[in-house]
Design a protein around this motif. Structure first.
Motif, short mmCIF file in Angstrom:
data_model
loop_
_atom_site.label_atom_id
_atom_site.label_comp_id
_atom_site.label_asym_id
_atom_site.label_seq_id
_atom_site.Cartn_x
_atom_site.Cartn_y
_atom_site.Cartn_z
N LYS A 88 0.85 -1.18 0.00
CA LYS A 88 0.00 0.00 0.00
C LYS A 88 0.89 1.23 0.00
O LYS A 88 1.88 1.29 0.74
N VAL A 89 0.56 2.20 -0.82
CA VAL A 89 1.29 3.47 -0.87
C VAL A 89 0.32 4.58 -0.51
O VAL A 89 -0.74 4.71 -1.15
N SER A 90 0.65 5.35 0.49
CA SER A 90 -0.19 6.47 0.88
C SER A 90 0.60 7.77 0.76
O SER A 90 1.80 7.81 1.06
N VAL A 91 -0.07 8.80 0.31
CA VAL A 91 0.55 10.11 0.13
C VAL A 91 -0.37 11.14 0.77
O VAL A 91 -1.56 11.24 0.40
N ASP A 92 0.15 11.89 1.72
CA ASP A 92 -0.68 12.90 2.40
C ASP A 92 -1.16 13.98 1.44
O ASP A 92 -2.30 14.43 1.50
N ARG A 93 -0.26 14.38 0.52
CA ARG A 93 -0.58 15.53 -0.33
C ARG A 93 0.23 15.46 -1.62
O ARG A 93 1.44 15.21 -1.59
N VAL A 94 -0.44 15.67 -2.74
CA VAL A 94 0.21 15.74 -4.05
C VAL A 94 -0.10 17.10 -4.65
O VAL A 94 -1.27 17.47 -4.79
N LEU A 113 5.34 15.59 -3.74
CA LEU A 113 4.64 14.62 -2.90
C LEU A 113 5.09 14.83 -1.45
O LEU A 113 6.28 14.96 -1.17
N TYR A 114 4.11 14.84 -0.56
CA TYR A 114 4.38 15.03 0.86
C TYR A 114 3.84 13.84 1.65
O TYR A 114 2.72 13.39 1.41
#
Length: 537
Positions: A88-94, A113-114
């Motif tokens: 699983k890949v999660s990104v808070d903010r793009v 990416l943050y």
């Protein structure tokens, strides 16, 4: 029973009164650029879902700013080796940014990416021992950015990337191309890149990775006394093998070139310095700024040593840009009201650094303060730097300095004039042109021939060799047209069209300038007896 209920529910929803906010909307809202762009991105996301499962919390788009933001993005790649579905890949903010709306000269794309978090199951099992060695169960990247900035008129490009691996390292890559595009003259389906490189730098900063890997490296590479010789031997063998790959079968490998030996020596020195203070290592090209190098990838496959001869790479502890920062004492003296012992060259250097932020922290007002005095004394470089610094902040003053810089051939000043004229009111353009001209008299020598009169008109119309001035250009064009010259007539028509395109608000301002041009032309026509003079030619 469920099906009729669902149909009734759907019918009820269609006849339920809309809310007040929805009633306030109009059909024009459907054509809102931000809404259209958001819809296009959403269609792209739907297409992406055919390849990978993904969700997100929110999407916001600002077309004028060239910005789109996705929050709380989650992806489930399902690689073939992940039988348990743990990847699983999660990104808070793009954050995706491009050139602002209306900027047609630049193609820009920046993806930031943050808060990227993932699991080792997303990587092939061969890499898992590395994660164990680095003590990483869930690799995380607090921040990662990749950017491409392409300038269409010059075909120049800047490419950059920045990645921070939590607890490991920070990696920065920057490449500056003097020219970059593709050659499809032989094969449009597979065009070949055409690239002339100005510079490239790769920087790796230690954020904890050294503590985790230093214990597993051979002692010869971690002992400060032995490490330089070990690095020299290791790189010498690697480059010898590389040269052998480019030689004919059975031939001895070519000897190491001077560029390769220089690279090895610099790497050995830098490694010794890193062992003393393990902070950062930098790999950077050493290309002459006035001589960009063509990247001939096909030839390099046959002659790999040429890579070093062309790019002259060096390993060091800091990038060369950091060594070019201005000394603190020089900046202090430049900013001090009491000390005025700086030379003109020092003021120009500090002023440029302050307005650009390269070599010193950006301080636009302080930089302008240093440059204005130089520009008033006739320093063209200072005038050009002023026009560049003021363009986004004070277009009117920027235009005045650009007039002077362009007249003296400063690089980029002519293009800046044209850009500023697209945004400045025509009345302001005429006013600034008059201020720059002042009360200087007009020369009489060009009146000796129609060709010279036309040359003056062209110079004043374009701003080549003399400050651009539409009133003075019209004066010379009126004289040439009165002498029966076709080009003079065309020049005057071009000036009239520029004024007409400026709109009704500029009519009064141009009427005054045109009347002044007419008076000056008539004064010269009669006072110098130009009908008789031109009639004798």
């Amino acid at each position: 029973m469920r099906k009729p209920f669902s149909l009734l529910t759907a019918f009820a929803l269609t006849v339920t009164p809309v809310t007040a906010s929805a009633q306030a909307q109009s059909w024009l809202d459907l054509f809102d650029p931000d809404r259209i762009a958001e819809g296009l991105i959403q269609y792209g996301i739907l297409a992406a879902r055919t390849q990978v499962d993904l969700t997100y919390q929110a999407l916001t788009v600002d077309m004028l700013a060239g910005r789109a933001v996705l929050t709380e993005l989650e992806l489930y790649p399902l690689p073939v080796w992940d039988d348990e579905g743990a990847c699983k890949v999660s990104v808070d903010r793009v954050v995706l940014t491009s050139a602002p709306a209306g900027d047609i000269d630049n193609l820009r794309l920046r993806a930031s990416l943050y808060g990227v978090k993932t699991h080792r199951a997303c990587f092939p099992p061969d890499s898992w021992p590395m994660f164990a060695m680095l003590q990483l169960a869930e690799p995380s990247v607090p921040h990662a950015t990749i950017s491409v900035d392409y300038h269409i008129p010059s075909a120049g490009a800047r490419v950059g990337a920045h990645v921070v691996a939590d607890g490991l390292m920070a990696v920065d890559l920057a490449a500056d191309f003097d020219y970059f595009w593709f050659d499809g003259s032989q094969d449009m389906e597979e065009p070949e890149p055409v690239a002339f490189l100005n510079s490239a730098v790769l920087s790796v900063e230690n954020l904890g990775v050294w503590d985790k890997v230093s214990n597993i490296l051979p002692p010869s590479l971690t002992d400060p006394a032995a490490a330089p010789d070990a690095v020299t031997g290791m790189l010498s063998q690697m480059l010898t093998d590389m040269n052998r790959a480019g030689a004919e079968p059975g031939d001895a490998p070519p000897p190491l070139t001077d560029a390769q030996q220089g690279f090895i020596a610099a790497a050995a020195t830098a490694w010794g310095g890193f062992l003393a203070a393990p902070q950062r290592l930098v790999l950077e090209t050493q290309i002459d700024p006035d001589n960009p190098q063509y990247l001939d990838f096909v030839y390099w496959e046959e002659e790999p040593a040429e890579v070093f001869n062309v790019l002259a790479p060096r390993v060091s502890l800091v990038p060369s840009a950091a060594t070019k920062a201005l000394p603190a004492d020089t900046i202090r003296r430049a900013l001090s009201a009491e000390e005025t012992d700086l030379s003109a060259d020092e003021k120009l250097t500090v002023g440029r650094a302050l307005v650009t932020g390269v070599g010193a922290p950006r301080s636009v007002n302080a930089g302008i303060g240093l440059l204005v005095g130089l520009a008033r004394d006739g320093d063209i470089a200072a005038a050009s730097a002023l026009s560049e610094a003021l363009e986004p902040r004070d277009p009117r003053n920027a235009y005045g300095w650009a007039l002077i810089a362009a007249a003296n051939g400063a690089e980029g000043a002519m293009a800046r004039l044209d850009r500023l004229e697209r945004s400045l009111p025509f009345a302001d353009i005429l006013s600034v042109q008059a201020e720059v001209q002042g009360d200087r008299p007009h020369p009489l020598d060009p009146l000796d021939s129609v060709a010279a009169v036309k040359a003056e008109a062209r110079a004043r119309l374009t701003g080549t060799g003399q400050p651009r001035n539409y009133m003075i250009a019209a004066m010379w064009a009126m004289i040439a047209k009165a002498a029966g010259d076709a080009e003079g007539s065309a020049l005057l028509e071009e000036i009239d069209q520029r004024a007409a395109r400026a709109g009704t608000d500029a009519t009064e301002a141009w009427a005054e300038s045109e009347a002044r041009a007419s008076d000056l032309a008539m004064e010269a026509w009669i006072g110098q007896d130009l009908p008789a003079r031109f009639g004798r030619q």
